[in-house]
Motif scaffolding. Structure first.
Motif, PDB file in Angstrom:
ATOM      1  N   ARG A  89       1.005  -1.176  -0.030  1.00 51.10           N
ATOM      2  CA  ARG A  89       0.157  -0.029   0.030  1.00 51.10           C
ATOM      3  C   ARG A  89       0.806   1.335   0.165  1.00 51.10           C
ATOM      4  N   PHE A 142      -7.838 -11.186   7.793  1.00 48.97           N
ATOM      5  CA  PHE A 142      -7.049 -11.485   6.630  1.00 48.97           C
ATOM      6  C   PHE A 142      -7.350 -10.128   5.546  1.00 48.97           C
ATOM      7  N   ARG A 143      -8.688 -10.203   5.256  1.00 45.68           N
ATOM      8  CA  ARG A 143      -9.006  -8.912   4.262  1.00 45.68           C
ATOM      9  C   ARG A 143      -8.470  -7.574   5.005  1.00 45.68           C
ATOM     10  N   GLN A 146      -4.928  -7.104   4.268  1.00 40.68           N
ATOM     11  CA  GLN A 146      -4.691  -7.262   2.940  1.00 40.68           C
ATOM     12  C   GLN A 146      -4.616  -5.747   2.495  1.00 40.68           C
ATOM     13  N   TYR A 147      -5.825  -5.395   3.035  1.00 43.02           N
ATOM     14  CA  TYR A 147      -6.312  -3.646   2.636  1.00 43.02           C
ATOM     15  C   TYR A 147      -5.241  -2.843   3.020  1.00 43.02           C
ATOM     16  N   SER A 151       1.642  -8.534   2.450  1.00 49.00           N
ATOM     17  CA  SER A 151       1.721  -9.753   1.550  1.00 49.00           C
ATOM     18  C   SER A 151       1.009 -10.900   2.202  1.00 49.00           C
ATOM     19  N   VAL A 152       0.598 -11.855   1.593  1.00 45.90           N
ATOM     20  CA  VAL A 152       0.202 -13.093   1.995  1.00 45.90           C
ATOM     21  C   VAL A 152       1.098 -13.682   3.012  1.00 45.90           C
ATOM     22  N   ILE A 155       0.813 -11.571   6.252  1.00 47.71           N
ATOM     23  CA  ILE A 155      -0.547 -11.722   6.784  1.00 47.71           C
ATOM     24  C   ILE A 155      -0.515 -13.082   7.580  1.00 47.71           C
ATOM     25  N   GLN A 156       0.034 -14.123   7.046  1.00 46.73           N
ATOM     26  CA  GLN A 156       0.063 -15.492   7.586  1.00 46.73           C
ATOM     27  C   GLN A 156       0.709 -15.456   8.996  1.00 46.73           C
TER      28      GLN A 156
END
Length: 163
Positions: A89, A142-143, A146-147, A151-152, A155-156
């Motif tokens: 972002r 998660f959303r 992500q917003y 990155s994935v 987030i994990q």
């Protein structure tokens, strides 16, 4: 209606009587409040002044070190870090203001931020410690991350710091 055949470039004036000093004064007034990218300054100043005058004065401000896209990018990075935003972002926002992608990359690398920890802090600030128990809540979390621009993998890590 009379048309002025003189292009008005003598004495730093254009056809409307605008001077380089007025352009510079307006630019400095804006820069005294906060940093601006060249594109932001150009957009703001060309609404009031001739584009050729604006371009010439902005080049002078850059040469004098009064305007710097690098300084602007660092300011934006620090401001977004304080809001717990992620790298995706932040890069997108800085580039949307007209800063060159190469310069944004250099500023991001120089920052030396642990994005995984930044994601974990954003997660804990919003949802508290500990993972969510149901899938609906996990999807919402998660959303959210992500917003925020993570990155994935980041987030994990934030959602499962034990793993």
């Amino acid at each position: 209606m009379l048309i002025n055949s003189n292009s008005g470039q003598s004495n730093g004036r254009d056809a409307d009587g605008q001077t380089k000093a007025q352009v510079k004064e307006s630019a400095l007034r804006l820069l005294s409040r906060r940093e601006y990218s060249v594109r932001e300054l150009t957009t703001r100043l060309t609404s009031k002044f001739d584009a050729a005058l604006v371009d010439a004065e902005l080049k002078g401000l850059i040469e004098q070190g009064l305007q710097s896209d690098e300084r602007y990018a660092r300011m934006m990075l620090n401001a977004r870090l304080s809001r717990s935003h992620g790298p995706l972002r932040i890069v997108r926002e800085i580039q949307s203001k007209g800063v060159a992608p190469e310069l944004v990359g250099q500023v991001m690398e120089a920052a030396e931020v642990d994005w995984f920890e930044q994601a974990r802090e954003a997660y804990e600030r919003r949802f508290g410690p500990g993972p969510a128990t149901d899938m609906k809540q996990r999807s919402k979390q998660f959303r959210f991350l992500q917003y925020r621009g993570f990155s994935v993998d980041q987030i994990q890590y934030a959602m499962n710091p034990d793993k």
